[in-house]
Design a protein around this motif. Structure first.
Motif, PDB file in Angstrom:
ATOM      1  N   GLY A   1     -12.901  -8.371  14.436  1.00  0.00           N
ATOM      2  CA  GLY A   1     -13.882  -8.071  13.400  1.00  0.00           C
ATOM      3  C   GLY A   1     -14.945  -7.098  13.869  1.00  0.00           C
ATOM      4  N   LYS A   2     -15.364  -6.214  12.964  1.00  0.00           N
ATOM      5  CA  LYS A   2     -16.421  -5.244  13.237  1.00  0.00           C
ATOM      6  C   LYS A   2     -17.527  -5.410  12.198  1.00  0.00           C
ATOM      7  CE  LYS A   2     -14.088  -2.908  16.443  1.00  0.00           C
ATOM      8  NZ  LYS A   2     -14.525  -2.825  17.841  1.00  0.00           N
ATOM      9  N   TYR A   3     -18.765  -5.127  12.615  1.00  0.00           N
ATOM     10  CA  TYR A   3     -19.889  -5.235  11.686  1.00  0.00           C
ATOM     11  C   TYR A   3     -19.845  -4.136  10.634  1.00  0.00           C
ATOM     12  CZ  TYR A   3     -22.359  -8.876  14.246  1.00  0.00           C
ATOM     13  OH  TYR A   3     -22.711 -10.067  14.815  1.00  0.00           O
ATOM     14  N   GLY A   4     -20.161  -4.523   9.399  1.00  0.00           N
ATOM     15  CA  GLY A   4     -20.271  -3.575   8.301  1.00  0.00           C
ATOM     16  C   GLY A   4     -21.633  -3.696   7.637  1.00  0.00           C
ATOM     17  N   PHE A   5     -22.061  -2.628   6.967  1.00  0.00           N
ATOM     18  CA  PHE A   5     -23.391  -2.553   6.362  1.00  0.00           C
ATOM     19  C   PHE A   5     -23.322  -2.954   4.895  1.00  0.00           C
ATOM     20  CE2 PHE A   5     -26.470  -0.057   3.902  1.00  0.00           C
ATOM     21  CZ  PHE A   5     -27.650  -0.478   4.487  1.00  0.00           C
ATOM     22  N   GLY A   6     -24.212  -3.845   4.471  1.00  0.00           N
ATOM     23  CA  GLY A   6     -24.319  -4.250   3.081  1.00  0.00           C
ATOM     24  C   GLY A   6     -25.772  -4.341   2.665  1.00  0.00           C
ATOM     25  N   TYR A   7     -26.012  -4.940   1.506  1.00  0.00           N
ATOM     26  CA  TYR A   7     -27.389  -5.044   1.017  1.00  0.00           C
ATOM     27  C   TYR A   7     -27.576  -6.356   0.268  1.00  0.00           C
ATOM     28  CZ  TYR A   7     -25.152  -3.453  -3.295  1.00  0.00           C
ATOM     29  OH  TYR A   7     -24.320  -3.329  -4.377  1.00  0.00           O
ATOM     30  N   GLN A   8     -28.824  -6.696   0.011  1.00  0.00           N
ATOM     31  CA  GLN A   8     -29.170  -7.939  -0.677  1.00  0.00           C
ATOM     32  C   GLN A   8     -30.412  -7.753  -1.531  1.00  0.00           C
ATOM     33  OE1 GLN A   8     -31.875 -10.198   2.716  1.00  0.00           O
ATOM     34  NE2 GLN A   8     -29.704 -10.679   2.632  1.00  0.00           N
ATOM     35  N   ALA A   9     -30.540  -8.565  -2.573  1.00  0.00           N
ATOM     36  CA  ALA A   9     -31.723  -8.547  -3.438  1.00  0.00           C
ATOM     37  C   ALA A   9     -31.802  -9.872  -4.182  1.00  0.00           C
ATOM     38  CB  ALA A   9     -31.663  -7.385  -4.421  1.00  0.00           C
TER      39      ALA A   9
ATOM     40  N   GLY B   1     -40.043  -8.553   1.458  1.00  0.00           N
ATOM     41  CA  GLY B   1     -40.385  -9.208   0.197  1.00  0.00           C
ATOM     42  C   GLY B   1     -41.844  -9.037  -0.172  1.00  0.00           C
ATOM     43  N   TYR B   2     -42.135  -9.388  -1.412  1.00  0.00           N
ATOM     44  CA  TYR B   2     -43.508  -9.344  -1.897  1.00  0.00           C
ATOM     45  C   TYR B   2     -43.764 -10.569  -2.772  1.00  0.00           C
ATOM     46  CZ  TYR B   2     -47.768  -7.702  -4.155  1.00  0.00           C
ATOM     47  OH  TYR B   2     -49.064  -7.579  -4.610  1.00  0.00           O
ATOM     48  N   PHE B   3     -44.780 -11.337  -2.417  1.00  0.00           N
ATOM     49  CA  PHE B   3     -45.144 -12.520  -3.208  1.00  0.00           C
ATOM     50  C   PHE B   3     -46.034 -12.092  -4.377  1.00  0.00           C
ATOM     51  CE2 PHE B   3     -44.076 -14.753   0.781  1.00  0.00           C
ATOM     52  CZ  PHE B   3     -43.185 -15.680   0.254  1.00  0.00           C
ATOM     53  N   LEU B   4     -45.569 -12.420  -5.576  1.00  0.00           N
ATOM     54  CA  LEU B   4     -46.325 -12.043  -6.772  1.00  0.00           C
ATOM     55  C   LEU B   4     -47.609 -12.858  -6.898  1.00  0.00           C
ATOM     56  CD1 LEU B   4     -43.270 -11.830  -9.184  1.00  0.00           C
ATOM     57  CD2 LEU B   4     -44.403  -9.963  -7.987  1.00  0.00           C
TER      58      LEU B   4
ATOM     59  N   PHE C   1     -48.095 -22.945  -3.455  1.00  0.00           N
ATOM     60  CA  PHE C   1     -46.768 -22.547  -3.919  1.00  0.00           C
ATOM     61  C   PHE C   1     -46.777 -21.069  -4.284  1.00  0.00           C
ATOM     62  CE2 PHE C   1     -43.422 -22.301  -7.185  1.00  0.00           C
ATOM     63  CZ  PHE C   1     -42.366 -22.811  -6.449  1.00  0.00           C
ATOM     64  N   HIS C   2     -45.768 -20.323  -3.816  1.00  0.00           N
ATOM     65  CA  HIS C   2     -45.699 -18.881  -4.055  1.00  0.00           C
ATOM     66  C   HIS C   2     -44.315 -18.501  -4.576  1.00  0.00           C
ATOM     67  CE1 HIS C   2     -49.356 -18.680  -1.589  1.00  0.00           C
ATOM     68  NE2 HIS C   2     -48.705 -19.401  -0.701  1.00  0.00           N
ATOM     69  N   ILE C   3     -44.279 -17.462  -5.398  1.00  0.00           N
ATOM     70  CA  ILE C   3     -43.021 -16.906  -5.905  1.00  0.00           C
ATOM     71  C   ILE C   3     -43.037 -15.402  -5.670  1.00  0.00           C
ATOM     72  CG2 ILE C   3     -41.628 -16.456  -7.970  1.00  0.00           C
ATOM     73  CD1 ILE C   3     -42.547 -19.103  -9.083  1.00  0.00           C
ATOM     74  N   GLY C   4     -41.886 -14.855  -5.243  1.00  0.00           N
ATOM     75  CA  GLY C   4     -41.832 -13.432  -4.973  1.00  0.00           C
ATOM     76  C   GLY C   4     -40.431 -12.859  -5.121  1.00  0.00           C
ATOM     77  N   VAL C   5     -40.328 -11.561  -4.837  1.00  0.00           N
ATOM     78  CA  VAL C   5     -39.048 -10.847  -4.886  1.00  0.00           C
ATOM     79  C   VAL C   5     -38.728 -10.328  -3.489  1.00  0.00           C
ATOM     80  CG1 VAL C   5     -39.225 -10.221  -7.307  1.00  0.00           C
ATOM     81  CG2 VAL C   5     -40.252  -8.730  -5.588  1.00  0.00           C
ATOM     82  N   LYS C   6     -37.425 -10.094  -3.234  1.00  0.00           N
ATOM     83  CA  LYS C   6     -37.008  -9.727  -1.889  1.00  0.00           C
ATOM     84  C   LYS C   6     -35.778  -8.828  -1.943  1.00  0.00           C
ATOM     85  CE  LYS C   6     -35.705 -11.883   2.516  1.00  0.00           C
ATOM     86  NZ  LYS C   6     -35.426 -13.158   3.204  1.00  0.00           N
ATOM     87  N   GLY C   7     -35.689  -7.904  -1.005  1.00  0.00           N
ATOM     88  CA  GLY C   7     -34.509  -7.052  -0.864  1.00  0.00           C
ATOM     89  C   GLY C   7     -34.332  -6.666   0.587  1.00  0.00           C
TER      90      GLY C   7
END
Length: 197
Positions: free
Chosen positions: A50-58, A193-196, A29-35
């Motif tokens: 419709g046209k593609y637009g740029f967004g972000y996630q975290a 992402g990075y698994f802690l 089992f692993h836990i991590g952060v992602k963006g």
């Protein structure tokens, strides 16, 4: 004397091998952060294109490894943007925030100690909020009934190197965010992402 020593030694060896084999099969089992970034557009059954637009996630992620198989769940904040172009050449912009909860099942095509190549697919629940529409009054009226809860499907490919992970995925909505325009979101995303642990 040798036989008396050999029998317990063989028994201990068998027990040790059995424990070692079982430990290798125990899910990890692993836990991590992602963006990352997302590119979103929404389809409509109207004259709007419709046209593609740029967004972000975290957000955060968890993964349970079972040999070459794994199950991964995430909780991500997404800022999504898209635009529409009408037949008369005018354009409108739509943006919204969403909490996405994807759950995927994956398979490691290449599995090594420090490196994996993966494919995966699954479902995603999305809760949208803070939607904003610019320019078009008709579009504003159509998205007044913005459907906040949406279900979609997702799939893609990924790479792991030690604790680092990269995913390229496609996601499409199964339900509409605007029933008036029958508008379903489609997006590509690139996540790092990075698994802690």
């Amino acid at each position: 004397m040798k036989q008396q020593f050999f029998a317990p030694s063989a028994l201990l060896l068998c027990i040790f091998c059995g424990i070692e084999t079982k430990a290798q099969q125990t899910p990890a089992f692993h836990i991590g952060v992602k963006g990352g970034a997302n590119f979103t557009k929404t389809s409509t059954e109207s004259s709007l294109e419709g046209k593609y637009g740029f967004g972000y996630q975290a957000g955060v992620m968890t993964r349970m490894d079972i040999g070459k198989l794994y199950v991964q769940g995430e909780a991500l904040f997404n800022k999504k943007k898209t635009s529409f172009e009408s037949q008369d050449g005018s354009s409108s912009k739509l943006s919204w925030n969403a909490i996405d909860i994807p759950v995927v099942v994956g398979y490691k095509l290449i599995k090594a100690d420090d490196f994996n190549v993966r494919i995966f697919a699954g479902g995603v629940y999305s809760y949208a909020f803070n939607d904003k529409v610019s320019t078009s009054q008709a579009l504003q009226e159509g998205f007044k009934k913005f459907d906040k809860s949406n279900i979609g499907i997702t799939g893609g490919v990924g790479l792991d190197y030690k604790n680092f992970t990269v995913d390229l995925r496609y996601e499409t909505g199964l339900t509409s965010i605007s029933k008036e325009f029958k508008s379903k979101p489609h997006s590509f995303s690139l996540g790092i992402g990075y698994f802690l642990f």
